[in-house]
Design an enzyme around this catalytic site. Structure first.
Site, PDB file in Angstrom:
ATOM      1  N   LYS A 243       0.945  -1.197  -0.086  1.00  0.00           N
ATOM      2  CA  LYS A 243      -0.133   0.156   0.105  1.00  0.00           C
ATOM      3  C   LYS A 243       0.955   1.320   0.011  1.00  0.00           C
ATOM      4  O   LYS A 243       1.793   1.240   0.713  1.00  0.00           O
ATOM      5  CB  LYS A 243      -0.931  -0.119   1.411  1.00  0.00           C
ATOM      6  CG  LYS A 243      -2.017   0.779   1.052  1.00  0.00           C
ATOM      7  CD  LYS A 243      -2.964   0.649   2.141  1.00  0.00           C
ATOM      8  CE  LYS A 243      -2.603   1.025   3.398  1.00  0.00           C
ATOM      9  NZ  LYS A 243      -3.620   1.006   4.555  1.00  0.00           N
ATOM     10  N   LEU A 244       0.623   2.096  -0.898  1.00  0.00           N
ATOM     11  CA  LEU A 244       1.427   3.222  -1.072  1.00  0.00           C
ATOM     12  C   LEU A 244       1.712   4.337   0.211  1.00  0.00           C
ATOM     13  O   LEU A 244       2.654   4.872   0.463  1.00  0.00           O
ATOM     14  CB  LEU A 244       1.003   4.302  -2.001  1.00  0.00           C
ATOM     15  CG  LEU A 244       1.111   3.867  -3.618  1.00  0.00           C
ATOM     16  CD1 LEU A 244       0.763   4.702  -4.508  1.00  0.00           C
ATOM     17  CD2 LEU A 244       2.796   3.496  -3.812  1.00  0.00           C
ATOM     18  N   SER A 245       0.799   4.121   1.278  1.00  0.00           N
ATOM     19  CA  SER A 245       1.043   4.838   2.539  1.00  0.00           C
ATOM     20  C   SER A 245       2.100   4.284   3.100  1.00  0.00           C
ATOM     21  O   SER A 245       2.722   4.997   4.286  1.00  0.00           O
ATOM     22  CB  SER A 245      -0.126   4.695   3.159  1.00  0.00           C
ATOM     23  OG  SER A 245      -0.443   3.362   3.705  1.00  0.00           O
ATOM     24  N   LYS A 246       2.701   3.115   2.797  1.00  0.00           N
ATOM     25  CA  LYS A 246       3.514   2.454   3.839  1.00  0.00           C
ATOM     26  C   LYS A 246       5.062   2.430   2.760  1.00  0.00           C
ATOM     27  O   LYS A 246       5.969   1.805   2.962  1.00  0.00           O
ATOM     28  CB  LYS A 246       3.323   1.221   4.262  1.00  0.00           C
ATOM     29  CG  LYS A 246       1.945   1.046   5.027  1.00  0.00           C
ATOM     30  CD  LYS A 246       1.917  -0.110   5.548  1.00  0.00           C
ATOM     31  CE  LYS A 246       0.541  -0.278   6.274  1.00  0.00           C
ATOM     32  NZ  LYS A 246       0.517   0.839   7.467  1.00  0.00           N
ATOM     33  N   SER A 247       4.806   3.163   1.570  1.00  0.00           N
ATOM     34  CA  SER A 247       5.970   3.301   0.572  1.00  0.00           C
ATOM     35  C   SER A 247       6.640   4.749   0.368  1.00  0.00           C
ATOM     36  O   SER A 247       6.016   5.614   0.836  1.00  0.00           O
ATOM     37  CB  SER A 247       5.284   2.774  -0.771  1.00  0.00           C
ATOM     38  OG  SER A 247       6.216   3.235  -1.733  1.00  0.00           O
TER      39      SER A 247
END
Length: 317
Positions: A243-247
């Site tokens: 998930k991009l929030s964790k990227s």
């Protein structure tokens, strides 16, 4: 046994805006600026509410102060406004609604649906982290409170996009927390109480919350509250499937230049891009989008979109 007479504060006196009412909502947590994943949920929920002729609300889910970023909620609201996504009622904040959550917990305790618990995570290690009975040997001065989950088999619901979802909450989740030992309200209780109090008929949010829904349905049943319809949008992932929030690719959307992010969200929602090509402002784009939105094209899954890495993502709620 269920409490036979739920107090009126939990239920909105205007639960349905009309006889066939639709009321949706977008509920971000103020842990940072809005990213592509949160904008995708906001736009998707706005389009579905508007297409149904219904209302669209915004709720700030600010019940976890250690994770909150000062000023983030105001920035999120300003970003939504810059993107043309204005709610039909003034936004509400969960931090102003503690009395509603306390009332709900008191009702659950009185009915025997909830209980205090002194178990720590380490206490539950031998049970795989799943609480089925209290094993703590030392009582806490300030215990947590949990919902008593009975061995009732599968809890199921029909998701508007993901299809039938089934979960054995007792064996897969166990007795889940309603009020944490640190004094903070748990998401599961707050979201159920708020959706009922605001008369939400349709919950549109990210698929990372799909497995929370059976817990929320059990809580709705215990509180004698209505169960809304659910539709879980796919998550925006990076090239590694995270998930991009964790990227490291999780850049916030730019409120000073909203059109590129709106066009990308439109594409990620599976929609035809051609009708939006002439739109040169957020309002014009949203009018065009609403006129051409086709809910049957919503994807249940998303493959990595190269352009998403330059725009970013975050938690859908």
């Amino acid at each position: 046994m269920h409490d036979p007479a739920p107090p009126t504060p939990l239920l909105s006196s205007t639960r349905l805006p009309n006889a066939h009412g639709y009321r949706g909502r977008f509920a971000p947590s103020p842990t940072g600026p809005l990213h592509m994943g949160s904008l995708l949920a906001a736009l998707g929920s706005w389009l579905l509410a508007r297409q149904a002729g219904g209302e669209w609300l915004v709720r700030i889910e600010d019940l976890d102060p250690p994770r909150e970023v000062p000023g983030a909620s105001d920035l999120q609201l300003a970003t939504l406004a810059a993107f043309g996504l204005e709610p039909d009622q003034p936004p509400v904040r969960q931090s102003d609604r503690h009395a509603l959550y306390r009332d709900a917990l008191d009702r659950l305790l009185a009915a025997g649906h909830a209980f205090p618990c002194s178990c720590t995570r380490s206490d539950l290690t031998t049970q795989g982290g799943i609480h089925r009975q209290c094993v703590a040997t030392v009582p806490r001065p300030h215990p947590a409170f949990r919902l008593r989950v009975h061995d009732a088999g599968l809890t199921s619901f029909e998701d508007g996009l993901q299809g039938e979802v089934r979960q054995d909450v007792a064996s897969e989740v166990g007795d889940f927390v309603l009020l944490r030992a640190d004094g903070y309200w748990a998401y599961q209780l707050a979201v159920v109480v708020d959706d009922a109090a605001q008369g939400i008929t349709d919950v549109v949010r990210g698929a990372d919350l799909l497995d929370s829904t059976p817990r929320q349905i059990l809580l709705q049943r215990a509180l004698d509250l209505p169960t809304p319809r659910y539709l879980h949008l796919p998550l925006v992932l990076d090239a590694d499937g995270r998930k991009l929030s964790k990227s490291s690719a999780a850049l916030p959307v730019d409120p000073a230049d909203p059109l590129p992010a709106l066009r990308l969200c439109w594409a990620l929602l599976g929609q035809d891009q051609a009708p939006l090509r002439g739109a040169n402002s957020p309002d014009a784009l949203l009018r065009c989008a609403l006129a051409h939105f086709d809910g049957s094209r919503l994807p249940a899954r998303l493959h990595f979109h190269e352009a998403a890495t330059t725009t970013g993502s975050t938690d859908p709620e």
